[in-house]
Design a protein around this motif. Structure first.
Motif, PDB file in Angstrom:
ATOM      1  N   GLY A 368       0.838  -1.201   0.000  1.00 55.86           N
ATOM      2  CA  GLY A 368       0.000   0.000   0.000  1.00 55.86           C
ATOM      3  C   GLY A 368       0.869   1.245   0.000  1.00 55.86           C
ATOM      4  N   HIS A 369       0.230   2.410   0.111  1.00 53.02           N
ATOM      5  CA  HIS A 369       0.990   3.650   0.252  1.00 53.02           C
ATOM      6  C   HIS A 369       1.619   3.678   1.635  1.00 53.02           C
ATOM      7  CE1 HIS A 369      -0.122   5.784  -3.430  1.00 53.02           C
ATOM      8  NE2 HIS A 369      -1.302   5.216  -3.315  1.00 53.02           N
ATOM      9  N   PHE A 370       2.891   4.109   1.686  1.00 57.62           N
ATOM     10  CA  PHE A 370       3.625   4.097   2.955  1.00 57.62           C
ATOM     11  C   PHE A 370       2.978   5.063   3.948  1.00 57.62           C
ATOM     12  CE2 PHE A 370       7.329   5.607   5.542  1.00 57.62           C
ATOM     13  CZ  PHE A 370       7.474   4.441   6.262  1.00 57.62           C
ATOM     14  N   ASN A 371       2.643   6.259   3.491  1.00 56.82           N
ATOM     15  CA  ASN A 371       1.892   7.194   4.325  1.00 56.82           C
ATOM     16  C   ASN A 371       0.452   7.196   3.844  1.00 56.82           C
ATOM     17  OD1 ASN A 371       4.048   7.960   5.896  1.00 56.82           O
ATOM     18  ND2 ASN A 371       4.673   9.594   4.514  1.00 56.82           N
ATOM     19  N   SER A 372      -0.328   8.156   4.278  1.00 57.31           N
ATOM     20  CA  SER A 372      -1.747   8.148   3.914  1.00 57.31           C
ATOM     21  C   SER A 372      -1.955   8.510   2.444  1.00 57.31           C
ATOM     22  CB  SER A 372      -2.518   9.125   4.805  1.00 57.31           C
ATOM     23  OG  SER A 372      -1.955  10.406   4.699  1.00 57.31           O
ATOM     24  N   MET A 373      -3.054   8.019   1.885  1.00 53.83           N
ATOM     25  CA  MET A 373      -3.470   8.392   0.529  1.00 53.83           C
ATOM     26  C   MET A 373      -4.079   9.783   0.571  1.00 53.83           C
ATOM     27  SD  MET A 373      -5.391   5.128  -0.963  1.00 53.83           S
ATOM     28  CE  MET A 373      -4.775   3.499  -0.760  1.00 53.83           C
ATOM     29  N   VAL A 374      -3.853  10.539  -0.485  1.00 52.93           N
ATOM     30  CA  VAL A 374      -4.341  11.920  -0.503  1.00 52.93           C
ATOM     31  C   VAL A 374      -5.437  12.105  -1.539  1.00 52.93           C
ATOM     32  CG1 VAL A 374      -3.657  14.317  -0.918  1.00 52.93           C
ATOM     33  CG2 VAL A 374      -2.142  12.802   0.333  1.00 52.93           C
ATOM     34  N   SER A 375      -5.317  11.448  -2.683  1.00 53.12           N
ATOM     35  CA  SER A 375      -6.302  11.685  -3.745  1.00 53.12           C
ATOM     36  C   SER A 375      -6.546  10.418  -4.546  1.00 53.12           C
ATOM     37  CB  SER A 375      -5.807  12.792  -4.674  1.00 53.12           C
ATOM     38  OG  SER A 375      -4.608  12.393  -5.286  1.00 53.12           O
ATOM     39  N   GLU A 390       1.170  10.452   0.109  1.00 53.98           N
ATOM     40  CA  GLU A 390       2.200  11.348   0.646  1.00 53.98           C
ATOM     41  C   GLU A 390       3.596  10.760   0.487  1.00 53.98           C
ATOM     42  OE1 GLU A 390       0.984  12.117   4.646  1.00 53.98           O
ATOM     43  OE2 GLU A 390      -0.509  13.600   4.040  1.00 53.98           O
ATOM     44  N   ASP A 391       3.674   9.488   0.105  1.00 50.18           N
ATOM     45  CA  ASP A 391       4.986   8.860  -0.131  1.00 50.18           C
ATOM     46  C   ASP A 391       5.512   9.147  -1.537  1.00 50.18           C
ATOM     47  OD1 ASP A 391       3.141   7.391  -1.493  1.00 50.18           O
ATOM     48  OD2 ASP A 391       3.709   5.442  -0.666  1.00 50.18           O
ATOM     49  N   GLY A 392       4.775   9.967  -2.317  1.00 51.33           N
ATOM     50  CA  GLY A 392       5.228  10.349  -3.658  1.00 51.33           C
ATOM     51  C   GLY A 392       4.942   9.319  -4.730  1.00 51.33           C
ATOM     52  N   LYS A 697      -1.052   7.156  17.024  1.00 51.97           N
ATOM     53  CA  LYS A 697      -2.444   6.920  16.619  1.00 51.97           C
ATOM     54  C   LYS A 697      -2.800   7.860  15.471  1.00 51.97           C
ATOM     55  CE  LYS A 697      -5.886   5.778  19.454  1.00 51.97           C
ATOM     56  NZ  LYS A 697      -6.790   5.765  20.611  1.00 51.97           N
ATOM     57  N   PRO A 698      -2.925   7.363  14.255  1.00 59.12           N
ATOM     58  CA  PRO A 698      -3.307   8.250  13.155  1.00 59.12           C
ATOM     59  C   PRO A 698      -4.741   8.747  13.346  1.00 59.12           C
ATOM     60  CG  PRO A 698      -2.834   6.012  12.375  1.00 59.12           C
ATOM     61  CD  PRO A 698      -2.798   5.975  13.856  1.00 59.12           C
ATOM     62  N   GLU A 699      -5.006   9.939  12.847  1.00 58.13           N
ATOM     63  CA  GLU A 699      -6.337  10.524  12.992  1.00 58.13           C
ATOM     64  C   GLU A 699      -7.231  10.082  11.841  1.00 58.13           C
ATOM     65  OE1 GLU A 699      -8.393  14.947  12.967  1.00 58.13           O
ATOM     66  OE2 GLU A 699      -6.224  14.786  13.131  1.00 58.13           O
ATOM     67  N   ILE A 700      -8.478   9.766  12.158  1.00 55.18           N
ATOM     68  CA  ILE A 700      -9.423   9.346  11.108  1.00 55.18           C
ATOM     69  C   ILE A 700      -9.821  10.549  10.267  1.00 55.18           C
ATOM     70  CG2 ILE A 700     -11.392   9.557  12.732  1.00 55.18           C
ATOM     71  CD1 ILE A 700     -11.169   7.020   9.849  1.00 55.18           C
ATOM     72  N   ARG A 701      -9.709  10.419   8.942  1.00 56.38           N
ATOM     73  CA  ARG A 701     -10.168  11.484   8.057  1.00 56.38           C
ATOM     74  C   ARG A 701     -10.375  10.952   6.642  1.00 56.38           C
ATOM     75  NH1 ARG A 701      -4.742  15.054   6.879  1.00 56.38           N
ATOM     76  NH2 ARG A 701      -3.246  13.509   7.545  1.00 56.38           N
ATOM     77  N   VAL A 702     -11.190  11.697   5.888  1.00 56.31           N
ATOM     78  CA  VAL A 702     -11.449  11.380   4.482  1.00 56.31           C
ATOM     79  C   VAL A 702     -10.771  12.457   3.650  1.00 56.31           C
ATOM     80  CG1 VAL A 702     -13.223  11.045   2.722  1.00 56.31           C
ATOM     81  CG2 VAL A 702     -13.661  10.348   5.070  1.00 56.31           C
ATOM     82  N   GLY A 711     -21.996   5.253 -11.443  1.00 58.00           N
ATOM     83  CA  GLY A 711     -22.877   5.676 -10.350  1.00 58.00           C
ATOM     84  C   GLY A 711     -23.267   4.531  -9.424  1.00 58.00           C
ATOM     85  N   ARG A 712     -22.764   3.321  -9.725  1.00 61.66           N
ATOM     86  CA  ARG A 712     -23.100   2.152  -8.890  1.00 61.66           C
ATOM     87  C   ARG A 712     -22.237   2.078  -7.637  1.00 61.66           C
ATOM     88  NH1 ARG A 712     -27.660  -0.256  -9.568  1.00 61.66           N
ATOM     89  NH2 ARG A 712     -26.813  -2.228  -8.819  1.00 61.66           N
ATOM     90  N   SER A 713     -21.152   2.830  -7.598  1.00 65.56           N
ATOM     91  CA  SER A 713     -20.276   2.788  -6.422  1.00 65.56           C
ATOM     92  C   SER A 713     -19.562   4.117  -6.244  1.00 65.56           C
ATOM     93  CB  SER A 713     -19.255   1.653  -6.568  1.00 65.56           C
ATOM     94  OG  SER A 713     -18.427   1.877  -7.675  1.00 65.56           O
ATOM     95  N   TRP A 714     -19.021   4.311  -5.060  1.00 69.47           N
ATOM     96  CA  TRP A 714     -18.152   5.465  -4.814  1.00 69.47           C
ATOM     97  C   TRP A 714     -16.981   5.033  -3.949  1.00 69.47           C
ATOM     98  CZ3 TRP A 714     -17.827   6.756   0.376  1.00 69.47           C
ATOM     99  CH2 TRP A 714     -18.923   6.436   1.197  1.00 69.47           C
ATOM    100  N   ALA A 715     -15.889   5.779  -4.072  1.00 65.58           N
ATOM    101  CA  ALA A 715     -14.659   5.412  -3.362  1.00 65.58           C
ATOM    102  C   ALA A 715     -14.205   6.576  -2.498  1.00 65.58           C
ATOM    103  CB  ALA A 715     -13.568   5.040  -4.360  1.00 65.58           C
ATOM    104  N   ALA A 716     -13.551   6.257  -1.392  1.00 66.66           N
ATOM    105  CA  ALA A 716     -13.035   7.281  -0.482  1.00 66.66           C
ATOM    106  C   ALA A 716     -11.627   6.915  -0.049  1.00 66.66           C
ATOM    107  CB  ALA A 716     -13.945   7.384   0.740  1.00 66.66           C
ATOM    108  N   THR A 717     -10.694   7.880  -0.143  1.00 65.58           N
ATOM    109  CA  THR A 717      -9.360   7.648   0.423  1.00 65.58           C
ATOM    110  C   THR A 717      -9.403   8.123   1.866  1.00 65.58           C
ATOM    111  OG1 THR A 717      -8.663   9.772  -0.479  1.00 65.58           O
ATOM    112  CG2 THR A 717      -8.037   7.833  -1.699  1.00 65.58           C
ATOM    113  N   THR A 718      -9.098   7.207   2.777  1.00 61.83           N
ATOM    114  CA  THR A 718      -9.179   7.497   4.203  1.00 61.83           C
ATOM    115  C   THR A 718      -7.881   7.075   4.885  1.00 61.83           C
ATOM    116  OG1 THR A 718     -10.003   5.318   4.849  1.00 61.83           O
ATOM    117  CG2 THR A 718     -11.638   6.901   4.094  1.00 61.83           C
TER     118      THR A 718
END
Length: 886
Positions: A368-375, A390-392, A697-702, A711-718
């Motif tokens: 996975g991404h080493f740090n959090s996903m941004v977009s 954020e890991d580039g 403890k990482p903070e929860i965010r979207v 339109g059958r699904s949506w995705a969120a980077t969290t």
């Protein structure tokens, strides 16, 4: 629009912590991902995340020998009993203390868990109905320090437990006359793993200082003697006297002694150390972190803190292979039942590898991404998702298999935005390293790099509907840069904003660009008028995100005050607003000095996305909630809680009183900080926390939300990864008119008695696809006519629906065609009257196809088109005829 979106997949995170386990057939791998589990089907190259979650991160997973049940245990000792077949939770249980390991006995009748310095043996959940699935059988005492690992003998008569006090204990699952407990020393460090030899009491123990001890037992497994009945009854009575005063039976207790007397050891099993081997060379200090042993092939795999793993053949300790897979510690190792595949998990990198040691090749390599996903961005066909972290790195994921199939590592700093062009073959990414890069999905290469005259950190990105014009907003120079995709040249620099550019969006229908900035304005730029500012909308607060409706007629803007406003950009009129601050429902962080209610006043939405039809808008921010609003009515339609993982920060609205002392929150005490005075309170605005803490403890965010083009699904980077919610989450168990006698065994019995029609009806009542297939394929081809004629009308449609889906995948094409032919011949007239919706579907499809033809440029129609029109007219006439006849 439907809002019954359900969690359907987790991408971007493949392993967090805990033990990896192969399924019974050895072709699938179960990996704990935060507070969920993912199953990687290695033969069909698919990944599935179960729609169930524990309250905290999972630390250990135990699989039953038949592969139908799993026990998931989280950081605080809360356990879930999960059905791997039904993918649902069967039972909840709380062990009250953190659990270090769990293991089922090979016969599936018992399981052992280790917590503190005890081992607890429970009766395994059986096949019969039970009020309590977890019944304690025995409690084993012996080690002085925490217990770490478990291993069973092949016949489930004994098990071994390793401990942090450098000792290993062998316990009898029953009270054997010659073995109740036995203590083994010989190590100078924590025991990491212990393994029995195949069909033997001989034992291997491995410690953290990379030492292996080989223990030989003077007794075979068959030599374990049962305790005389009198003595066993006397001991049972002694245990029973204590239980009279207890509310519930505590089970039998076995207290082991490290130095038993000579009388106790007489005529008992004895162990002797045959050999001691060291993995490290002299002067080499490399901690051993995990190990796995395959009993049939005598293969020992050991993982080290430096990222190296060794393969040895036991008992001679011959080195077969040694390889470094990363520079991070290997947290877990597992071998499948055949001994061919070895799975490794690295929690530091979030890496999961499956290695075929004989051919020295990877079966699976995911990270996975080493740090959090941004977009994130969906491809126009909805098959792929691109993510920037954020890991580039820019990673591209396949939505059907949930695997990452390409990673681009050209960026030197964090990626802030990614997007696909309209043709779906080019991914664009903006980064804080001052470049915008274009990647080709045909050749998997970076074919364009866009830069600004002066180095600038790009915070947002947009590409027009033709894919020709690329724009990026700067964080430090407050300018917008426009490039040509074809030539790679900088076309224009748009200045006018007085603060960092936070968001850009192109109108899908016109050459108009909307830009949002922290200077409390949104500007509309017209390309056809030499990028002149067409409109400027002024707000009361910093603008964070801007998005055009898919038809380009409306603009949605989210500001720092928590409001979402809607604008008609042509006439510069506000058409509506949503006050969304209260819907975010912020949580309180452990170190916050103010309440969640007060901190919510400063919170806002940081990402917006319109649905495909433009009627709804999806919004998310620094919260565990994602909201769907109806744009026209300006009301909240549904709120999704994307996580229930309390291992993340800002999940609870109120602080836990149990963690509060007269000196403040217990969270201020850093777990391993030694004699220091605790931790420094972070500065205001610090989002990531201090990575130098012993616990983090990482903070929860979207960070980003996107609807799929369908339109059958949506995705969120969290914080947890890339979550996908869809309408297509087919129910696993969806029975129809189910009766208590309808069971798989009864269906097979009926089939064996050659009552085919009854078996088919029963199979459809249970509605299990594989069972239906088994029943239908068991009907002889010469009996199909008879079965079809006796089939109840209610089940005819269901059989036809099944046949339609089977045609695509089955190899028995002729057989299924016979079924379809007989059913339509016998029940065709009845189906015609009941299936009017089919006729309307044909009409609708024809109308759509004709509209599509009208959208083309007004040219003289070719002969083919005229033929097509006449064909469609003929089809319409046929439909009218059918209508009149029915």
């Amino acid at each position: 629009m439907k809002f019954a979106y359900r969690f359907s997949g987790l991408l971007g995170t493949v392993y967090r912590r805990g033990n990896l386990s192969f399924t019974r057939d050895g072709s699938s791998l179960i990996s704990p991902v935060g507070n969920r589990i993912s199953v990687f089907d290695l033969k069909n190259n698919k990944c599935e995340t179960f729609p169930l979650a524990t309250r905290l991160n999972i630390v250990c997973v135990g699989l039953s020998p038949d592969g139908s049940l799993a026990i998931l245990i989280d950081e605080e000792g809360a356990a879930l009993l999960v059905s791997l077949i039904g993918k649902c939770v069967i039972h909840h249980f709380y062990f009250h203390k953190p659990v270090h390991s769990v293991s089922f006995s090979p016969d599936g009748k018992k399981f052992v868990i280790t917590k503190d310095n005890v081992a607890l043996m429970y009766h395994a959940p059986g096949k019969k109905r039970e009020f309590n699935a977890f019944v304690l059988d025995k409690t084993y005492y012996g080690p002085y320090d925490e217990t770490t690992c478990i291993d069973w003998t092949d016949d489930s008569k004994c098990f071994a437990v390793g401990s942090k006090d450098m000792s290993t204990w062998v316990f009898g699952a029953e009270r054997w006359a010659n073995l109740i407990y036995y203590s083994l020393g010989g190590h100078k460090d924590v025991i990491v793993a212990c393994f029995f030899e195949e069909n033997s009491l001989d034992l291997y123990t491995i410690s953290q200082d990379a030492a292996l001890c080989v223990w030989q037992c003077d007794t075979e497994l068959d030599g374990l003697k049962s305790m005389p009945p009198k003595k066993a009854a006397r001991e049972k009575d002694a245990a029973g006297d204590d239980e009279e005063f207890l509310e519930e039976p505590k089970g039998e207790e076995i207290h082991g002694k490290a130095n038993p007397s000579e009388q106790e050891t007489r005529e008992k099993v004895k162990y002797s150390r045959v050999a001691k081997y060291f993995f490290n060379k002299e002067g080499d200090f490399n901690n051993l972190t995990c190990a796995a042993y395959h009993k049939k092939t005598h293969l020992l795999v050991t993982g080290f803190a430096s990222g190296i793993f060794h393969l040895h053949e036991l008992p001679d300790f011959n080195l077969i292979h040694s390889l470094s897979i990363s520079d991070q510690r290997i947290a877990s190792v597992s071998i499948n039942c055949t001994g061919d595949w070895i799975a490794f998990g690295c929690s530091g990198l979030g890496q999961l590898l499956v290695w075929e040691w004989q051919s020295e090749s990877y079966v699976l390599k995911q990270q996975g991404h080493f740090n959090s996903m941004v977009s994130l961005a969906y491809s126009p066909d909805g098959q792929y998702i691109a993510t920037g972290g954020e890991d580039g790195k820019v990673k591209v994921w396949n939505t059907s298999s949930s695997f990452c199939f390409v990673t681009f590592t050209e960026h030197a700093s964090g990626v802030t935005a990614v997007t696909f062009t309209s043709n779906g073959y080019v991914i664009l990414s903006a980064s804080l390293d001052g470049t915008v890069r274009a990647f080709d999905l045909h050749r998997y290469r970076n074919f364009r790099t866009f830069t600004s005259p002066r180095p600038s950190q790009f915070s947002c990105l947009a590409v027009d509907s033709s894919g020709e014009i690329v724009s990026a907003g700067s964080q430090d120079s407050f300018e917008i840069f426009i490039w040509s995709m074809q030539s790679g040249r900088l076309l224009d620099v748009l200045s006018g904003h007085e603060g960092p550019i936070s968001s850009l969006s192109f109108n899908p229908m016109k050459c108009v660009l909307a830009s949002a900035s922290w200077d409390k304005t949104v500007k509309i730029w017209d390309m056809l008028e030499s990028w002149r500012t067409k409109e400027t909308f002024i707000f009361n607060s910093d603008v964070l995100v801007v998005a055009f409706r898919p038809d380009g007629k409306e603009l949605a803007v989210a500001a720092l005050n928590g409001q979402i406003t809607f604008w008609d950009h042509e006439s510069a009129v506000q058409t509506g607003s949503i006050e969304g601050r209260h819907d975010l429902q912020m949580g309180r962080k452990e170190l916050d000095k103010i309440t969640a209610k007060q901190s919510a006043k400063g919170k806002s939405f940081t990402t917006l996305c319109y649905s495909a039809d433009g009627q709804s808008i999806l919004a998310g921010g620094l919260s565990k909630f994602v909201c769907i609003y109806n744009v026209k009515e300006q009301i909240l339609m549904k709120k999704f809680e994307i996580s229930c993982n309390f291992s993340l920060d800002a999940m609870e609205e109120y602080l836990d009183r149990r963690k509060m002392t007269e000196f403040g929150s217990m969270a201020l005490i850093d777990g391993g900080a030694g004699d220091e005075d605790g931790v420094a309170i972070p500065l205001p605005g610090v989002k990531r926390g201090d990575m130098s803490y012993r616990h983090f403890k990482p903070e929860i965010r979207v960070t980003c939300l996107r609807f799929s083009p369908t339109g059958r699904s949506w995705a969120a980077t969290t914080t947890e990864g890339l979550l996908i919610y869809s309408l297509d989450s087919g129910l696993i168990f969806d029975p129809f008119e189910l009766d208590i006698d309808v069971t798989p065994s009864n269906i097979r019995k009926t089939l064996h008695q050659k009552e085919y029609t009854k078996a088919i009806v029963m199979a459809f009542k249970l509605n299990e696809k594989k069972l239906i297939q088994e029943v239908i394929e068991a009907v002889p081809s010469d009996e199909v006519d008879v079965v079809c004629s006796s089939l109840p009308d209610l089940y005819v449609e269901k059989v036809l629906e099944f046949l339609a889906s089977a045609f695509e995948i089955s190899c028995h094409l002729e057989f299924y065609l016979i079924w379809a032919h007989k059913l339509l011949m016998l029940h065709g007239q009845k189906l015609k009257t009941s299936c009017e919706w089919n006729i309307y579907n044909i009409k609708y499809a024809l109308a759509i196809s004709q509209q599509r033809g009208m959208k083309r440029l007004a040219e003289e129609p070719s002969e083919d088109e005229e033929n097509l029109d006449s064909d469609s007219d003929y089809l319409m006439q046929e439909v009218h005829k059918d209508n009149s006849s029915s």
